[in-house]
Design a protein around this motif. Structure first.
Motif, PDB file in Angstrom:
ATOM      1  N   GLY A 279      30.190  39.950  23.295  1.00 43.35           N
ATOM      2  CA  GLY A 279      31.425  39.177  23.233  1.00 43.35           C
ATOM      3  C   GLY A 279      32.307  39.314  24.452  1.00 43.35           C
ATOM      4  O   GLY A 279      33.493  38.960  24.402  1.00 43.35           O
ATOM      5  N   LEU A 280      31.776  39.816  25.567  1.00 41.42           N
ATOM      6  CA  LEU A 280      32.553  39.940  26.802  1.00 41.42           C
ATOM      7  C   LEU A 280      32.366  38.702  27.671  1.00 41.42           C
ATOM      8  O   LEU A 280      31.289  38.111  27.694  1.00 41.42           O
ATOM      9  CB  LEU A 280      32.129  41.183  27.581  1.00 41.42           C
ATOM     10  N   VAL A 281      33.395  38.341  28.418  1.00 47.43           N
ATOM     11  CA  VAL A 281      33.366  37.161  29.277  1.00 47.43           C
ATOM     12  C   VAL A 281      33.587  37.586  30.724  1.00 47.43           C
ATOM     13  O   VAL A 281      34.525  38.323  31.024  1.00 47.43           O
ATOM     14  CB  VAL A 281      34.437  36.133  28.865  1.00 47.43           C
ATOM     15  N   CYS A 282      32.705  37.132  31.596  1.00 45.03           N
ATOM     16  CA  CYS A 282      32.881  37.323  33.043  1.00 45.03           C
ATOM     17  C   CYS A 282      32.986  35.946  33.692  1.00 45.03           C
ATOM     18  O   CYS A 282      32.273  35.012  33.297  1.00 45.03           O
ATOM     19  CB  CYS A 282      31.713  38.080  33.651  1.00 45.03           C
ATOM     20  N   THR A 283      33.856  35.823  34.672  1.00 40.70           N
ATOM     21  CA  THR A 283      34.019  34.566  35.396  1.00 40.70           C
ATOM     22  C   THR A 283      33.927  34.824  36.891  1.00 40.70           C
ATOM     23  O   THR A 283      34.168  35.941  37.357  1.00 40.70           O
ATOM     24  CB  THR A 283      35.372  33.902  35.064  1.00 40.70           C
ATOM     25  N   PHE A 284      33.591  33.785  37.651  1.00 40.79           N
ATOM     26  CA  PHE A 284      33.498  33.911  39.100  1.00 40.79           C
ATOM     27  C   PHE A 284      33.549  32.525  39.721  1.00 40.79           C
ATOM     28  O   PHE A 284      33.302  31.518  39.062  1.00 40.79           O
ATOM     29  CB  PHE A 284      32.229  34.654  39.521  1.00 40.79           C
ATOM     30  N   GLY A 285      33.869  32.502  41.019  1.00 39.50           N
ATOM     31  CA  GLY A 285      33.986  31.225  41.729  1.00 39.50           C
ATOM     32  C   GLY A 285      35.423  30.889  42.058  1.00 39.50           C
ATOM     33  O   GLY A 285      36.256  31.774  42.304  1.00 39.50           O
ATOM     34  N   ALA A 286      35.749  29.605  42.064  1.00 42.49           N
ATOM     35  CA  ALA A 286      37.085  29.133  42.438  1.00 42.49           C
ATOM     36  C   ALA A 286      38.115  29.556  41.398  1.00 42.49           C
ATOM     37  O   ALA A 286      37.903  29.367  40.199  1.00 42.49           O
ATOM     38  CB  ALA A 286      37.075  27.618  42.596  1.00 42.49           C
ATOM     39  N   GLY A 287      39.224  30.110  41.870  1.00 42.03           N
ATOM     40  CA  GLY A 287      40.285  30.542  40.948  1.00 42.03           C
ATOM     41  C   GLY A 287      41.626  29.933  41.257  1.00 42.03           C
ATOM     42  O   GLY A 287      42.651  30.400  40.768  1.00 42.03           O
ATOM     43  N   GLY A 288      41.643  28.867  42.067  1.00 42.09           N
ATOM     44  CA  GLY A 288      42.896  28.290  42.545  1.00 42.09           C
ATOM     45  C   GLY A 288      43.811  27.784  41.456  1.00 42.09           C
ATOM     46  O   GLY A 288      45.026  27.677  41.661  1.00 42.09           O
ATOM     47  N   HIS A 289      43.277  27.434  40.284  1.00 42.08           N
ATOM     48  CA  HIS A 289      44.101  26.951  39.171  1.00 42.08           C
ATOM     49  C   HIS A 289      44.221  27.995  38.057  1.00 42.08           C
ATOM     50  O   HIS A 289      44.725  27.678  36.984  1.00 42.08           O
ATOM     51  CB  HIS A 289      43.501  25.667  38.598  1.00 42.08           C
ATOM     52  N   GLY A 290      43.734  29.207  38.313  1.00 37.28           N
ATOM     53  CA  GLY A 290      43.768  30.236  37.274  1.00 37.28           C
ATOM     54  C   GLY A 290      42.620  30.131  36.288  1.00 37.28           C
ATOM     55  O   GLY A 290      42.621  30.805  35.253  1.00 37.28           O
TER      56      GLY A 290
END
Length: 853
Positions: A279-290
């Motif tokens: 149930g863990l979430v990882c994100t990556f890439g563009a973060g310009g809009h949060g």
């Protein structure tokens, strides 16, 4: 101790001293846009929610979940697949246009029922329930036409995904195809082509059992059944999770997600998100809009854990172009983060939302949980969808027709029972088709027989993820049904001939562990297929063969022993024809099968040595070797020149075969090794008759005279028969003098006064000194002397420990070897290892620092 997470997937430090985000009180929500009555029950909730709502056609709100098989949203329109298999396109309105256009029905081919759709900027992919794929133009200015993708042939498709200008399709047989624009390498087939309408096979993923595919604006993610994630395409913002920003034209493994048990992936326009089984979430890439949810607008080049979601059991994720949705089933809440410019997160604020906050739905925690309980599911009663700048929430009931991901074909107990119990001819045709689909595909075979209880998520170069005992059970069951067994073997033969020579992951090498179990039958057909498997093993690139060797070394001992016995038996069969020829005095013939099986057996022997001898060495011996070279190779001194020439010619083939087989010493027992060595020496005497090398030495200066002679002699003379002549002594060397010479010089070289070797008093063994005194070539000359002794069938009894021979065989020495050489040091180190209390060791002030010059 639990293994520490790598930095890129850790929670930031400033969160470490407080409860994680979702466990904190959330800000009060504004009242939902419902009548001012009591909170609604879950049964009275609408089936669909859209954000923003103003761009949706009114008729779309009239749809209920019971009518929808799938809903998909892109930047300018929605595509809805209805329960009856029809497709409707709803154009989105905008601020200037007013009301959206009238919904359009897609004209499908006759009797076509749609399973699912996906869309790119100008085209829609339509997948039928039969697995047929077609393209449909979504342009409102041109006539709509459907193009059946005939290039995929008869391959049934199970999953589709579209980026902005490229498409992906996964076949039931585990093959991934891509087509469209390739300006950033998003097709995964290299950068030679910039655009193609013809589906291209992504060859680098052959053999990988794919669980899910996803496409972003110009990048792709692929998830394997064991949680490995691969990415390629545009990487300007790090959306591939590889730690850099260079575009990638071929699939690359995301190492930062290794062993994270990833079960779902999603792609936004230029960012990505992955969900783990925990149930863990990882994100990556563009973060310009949060849209990454890290309370910042920075880009992330590697997967980073969303700290505010830590501690919550996320069950779904979905990425829009610049926003992300997650559903926490345990709380009954949907959270969003990222761009709010067009109202896609459900409020009037247009500033970016940098951390996960709940969507403004008429669904509180109590109603959310109640809704899940009423539908008999945990989180599956709600479906979240994101695409373009749109968010959609569906409230589903247990029997609602909304699609689930279809997967590649794999062997399971249900299928096996159907195969075994099949009796009718029509059913048998279906069974044959199913067997053909699975056992002609490396990916499908690799996706079968996985270890239970999530153990296969730990697949690495040491862990295969295959439950070999399950393969054995499968074999025993189908062996009792000859019709099923023969069909499996038939398809296996085709598969073995097409195995690739390289792999992207250990998952792709599982087939090399599964096939030997299916080919354990002692019949000609199984032997032939084992030969094909050996050929495929030897075709592997060096790096892949090393991984396979590591997987072999970690097999349970009974299964590894079975593998050894299979190839030892096959080696015996292949060498038996040489035995027959030798007995009947026919010319010996040496074929490629002998070479391949002997080489595979030698590789297994080396694996066995490195693994600490899991099976005894006699399991590798081939007894037939004893019967091949039984003739005496000694030269008759009375042969004339013609007779001598014929003798040399008659032995040349036998010697050539012997030279090839001696590359695989594991097939010889000790007696055979000695005999083979003697034969090789006799061959030199036979094929190169020459005068003996006479070594003149003085007994009182034996070492110096010998070493000086070796220094000035031409190296080719070392291969001549040796005769020793002691100065001032009569007699001819018939073997006795040279035997005495080697015994004496060995003893003198080992004496402490010679200052050549280091002698250990307690063990009476010798070893090499840390610094060489005298001439630098001393050990080279001792090596030549040892070779001359062996060539002339004499011994050089240097008292070396077993460790020397281990090092010569590239086998790591152990503490037991040190005990043999230096019992005192070895036993003291053993006591250090056995000591239970660290404080006692600290008092000893021992330093084991190794200095590397």
């Amino acid at each position: 101790m639990p293994k520490k997470m790598p930095r890129d997937c850790q929670t930031p430090r400033h969160h470490s001293k407080r409860k994680r985000g979702l466990l904190l009180p959330l800000p009060p929500l504004p009242p939902p846009p419902l009548p001012p009555s009591a909170a609604p029950s879950s049964s009275s909730l609408p089936s669909l929610f859209f954000f923003p709502t103003q761009r949706c056609h009114p008729s779309l709100f009239k749809k209920c979940a019971q009518e929808i098989r799938q809903i998909h949203c892109k930047q300018d329109y929605f595509a809805v697949v209805e329960k009856n298999g029809s497709v409707i396109i709803f154009d989105q309105g905008d601020e200037h246009q007013g009301h959206p256009r009238k919904p359009r029905h897609v004209n499908l081919r006759k009797n076509t029922r749609v399973d699912c759709v996906d869309t790119e900027a100008t085209h829609m992919l339509i997948l039928s329930l039969e697995g047929k794929l077609s393209e449909h133009s979504v342009s409102t200015t041109t006539k709509s036409e459907i193009r059946l993708l005939e290039d995929l042939g008869n391959k049934p498709i199970v999953q589709i995904a579209c980026g902005d200008h490229h498409s992906m399709a996964l076949s039931k047989g585990g093959e991934l195809f891509t087509w469209g624009k390739n300006s950033h390498g998003q097709l995964g087939v290299g950068s030679q082509i910039t655009f193609t309408k013809m589906p291209q096979l992504v060859k680098d993923l052959q053999g990988i059992p794919v669980a899910q595919i996803a496409a972003g604006g110009a990048h792709c993610l692929v998830l394997s059944l064991s949680g490995a994630v691969y990415s390629w395409g545009k990487n300007s913002f790090g959306q591939l999770g590889l730690g850099y920003t260079k575009d990638v034209a071929f699939p690359e493994y995301i190492t930062a997600l290794e062993h994270k048990k990833t079960v779902f992936v999603s792609c936004g326009g230029e960012h990505s998100a992955v969900l783990s089984k925990d149930g863990l979430v990882c994100t990556f890439g563009a973060g310009g809009h949060g849209q990454l949810g890290h309370n910042s607008t920075r880009n992330e080049l590697t997967p980073r854990l969303v700290a505010e979601l830590f501690g919550a059991q996320v069950s779904q994720i979905a990425c829009g172009r610049w926003h992300t949705l997650v559903y926490v089933s345990s709380l009954g809440k949907i959270y969003g983060f990222g761009s709010r410019e067009e109202g896609q997160l459900g409020n009037g604020d247009k500033s970016s939302q940098l951390i996960p906050l709940p969507l403004k739905l008429p669904l509180n925690e109590e109603n959310g949980r109640k809704h899940n309980q009423e539908n008999g599911t945990s989180g599956n009663g709600i479906k979240i969808i994101a695409g373009g700048n749109q968010s959609i929430v569906l409230f589903l009931k247990e029997k609602d027709p909304y699609i689930n991901l279809n997967g590649i074909a794999v062997v399971n107990n249900e299928k096996l029972d159907k195969w075994i119990s099949c009796s009718e001819a029509q059913q048998w045709e279906h069974v044959k088709k199913n067997i053909r689909l699975i056992f002609s595909s490396v990916a499908c075979v690799n996706g079968s027989f996985l270890e239970k209880r999530d153990k296969h998520f730990g697949t690495s170069h040491k862990i295969s993820g295959v439950d070999v005992s399950e393969v054995l059970i499968f074999y025993e069951k189908i062996k009792k049904k000859p019709r099923v067994f023969q069909q499996v073997i038939k398809e296996t033969e085709k598969l073995l001939k097409s195995l690739p020579s390289s792999s992207l992951s250990p998952e792709a090498l599982r087939v090399y562990l599964i096939m030997p179990v299916l080919l354990r039958g002692q019949d000609d057909q199984s032997n032939q297929l084992l030969g094909l498997l050996a050929e495929a093993i030897l075709r592997l690139q060096h790096k892949d063969l090393q991984v396979l060797e590591s997987l072999w070394s970690n097999l349970e001992t009974p299964f590894f022993k079975d593998l050894v016995n299979l190839y030892q038996r096959l080696c015996r069969i292949n060498l038996s024809h040489l035995t027959i020829q030798a007995k009947t005095f026919k010319e010996l013939t040496y074929g490629p099968r002998v070479e391949m099986t002997s080489r595979v057996l030698q590789i297994l022997y080396q694996v066995n040595c490195k693994a600490g001898f899991k099976v005894q060495e006699n399991n590798f011996y081939v007894p037939e070797m004893k019967e091949i070279w039984q003739q005496d190779w000694c030269i008759d001194a009375f042969l004339n020149e013609d007779e001598f020439g014929r003798l040399v010619a008659s032995k040349s083939t036998e010697m050539m075969i012997l030279q090839k087989l001696t590359k695989y010493p594991c097939i010889f027992d000790m007696k055979d090794k000695i005999k083979a060595y003697r034969v090789a020496c006799q061959w030199v005497h036979l094929s190169r008759p020459t005068h003996p090398f006479v070594l003149h030495v003085r007994r009182e200066h034996l070492v110096n005279d010998t070493l000086q002679t070796l220094r000035i002699r031409v190296p080719t003379m070392y291969g001549e028969p040796l005769k020793v002549k002691f100065h001032g002594e009569p007699g001819i060397d018939g073997g006795g003098l040279s035997r005495e010479f080697f015994r004496i010089i060995t003893k003198e070289l080992c004496e402490p006064k010679a200052q050549i070797f280091r002698r250990f008093e307690r063990s009476s063994l010798i070893w090499f000194p840390s610094q060489v005194s005298g001439h630098q070539d001393i050990f080279h000359l001792i090596g030549i002397l040892s070779g001359m002794a062996l060539f002339n069938f004499h011994k050089v009894p240097f008292p070396f420990p077993l460790a020397l021979y281990k090092k010569m065989l590239d086998t790591p020495p152990t503490l037991e070897d040190l005990k043999e050489l230096s019992p005192t040091e070895g036993s003291n180190l053993q006591k250090v290892l056995d000591e239970e209390y660290d404080d006692i060791l600290e008092q000893m002030m021992l330093d084991f620092t190794e200095r590397i010059c």
